[in-house]
Design a protein around this motif. Structure first.
Motif, short mmCIF file in Angstrom:
data_model
loop_
_atom_site.label_atom_id
_atom_site.label_comp_id
_atom_site.label_asym_id
_atom_site.label_seq_id
_atom_site.Cartn_x
_atom_site.Cartn_y
_atom_site.Cartn_z
N HIS A 1 5.32 -18.07 24.14
CA HIS A 1 5.67 -18.65 25.63
C HIS A 1 5.46 -18.95 26.61
N ASP A 2 5.17 -19.36 27.42
CA ASP A 2 4.58 -19.43 28.20
C ASP A 2 5.46 -18.71 29.79
N PRO A 3 5.01 -17.36 30.43
CA PRO A 3 5.62 -17.29 31.06
C PRO A 3 6.83 -18.17 32.07
N ALA A 4 5.38 -18.75 32.92
CA ALA A 4 6.30 -19.05 33.82
C ALA A 4 7.21 -20.41 33.46
N ILE A 5 7.39 -20.67 31.73
CA ILE A 5 8.22 -22.07 31.52
C ILE A 5 9.31 -20.31 31.25
N ILE A 6 9.34 -19.07 31.16
CA ILE A 6 10.51 -18.62 30.17
C ILE A 6 11.24 -17.68 31.79
N ALA A 7 10.20 -17.80 33.06
CA ALA A 7 11.07 -17.82 34.69
C ALA A 7 11.81 -18.82 34.74
N GLU A 8 11.83 -20.00 34.86
CA GLU A 8 12.37 -20.77 34.92
C GLU A 8 13.33 -21.63 34.10
#
Length: 94
Positions: free
Chosen positions: A65-72
């Motif tokens: 999964h995309d780290p930016a989406i995980i962080a968001e």
């Protein structure tokens, strides 16, 4: 007792003990297995929610999964995963 209560309510239960010592690949893989098997919402819990959130974030990164989406997503739930962001990036890059 928690397993029995969950199962009595018709819920699946998986125990993935996490201490302050950190996270292993076995724990990350177990979380991915639990998330994948659930096919829907999952309740992961610990005293403050931080270890559960970190383990979820690491598992999702390892699953690609995309780290930016995980962080968001984590931020939307009130958790800052900045402390483990380098680990998330490394796992997502595999």
């Amino acid at each position: 007792a928690i397993r029995a209560a969950a199962e009595a309510a018709g819920l699946a239960y998986a125990a993935i003990p996490v201490t302050h010592a950190g996270f292993s690949h076995a724990q990350i893989d177990a979380m991915n297995d639990a998330l994948d098997a659930a096919g829907g919402p999952v309740l992961a819990y610990c005293r403050s929610g931080t270890r559960s959130t970190y383990l979820w974030a690491l598992a999702r990164a390892k699953a690609g999964h995309d780290p930016a989406i995980i962080a968001e997503s984590a931020a939307g739930a009130g958790y800052d995963i900045g402390a483990i962001r380098p680990m998330i990036e490394a796992l997502a890059a595999r």
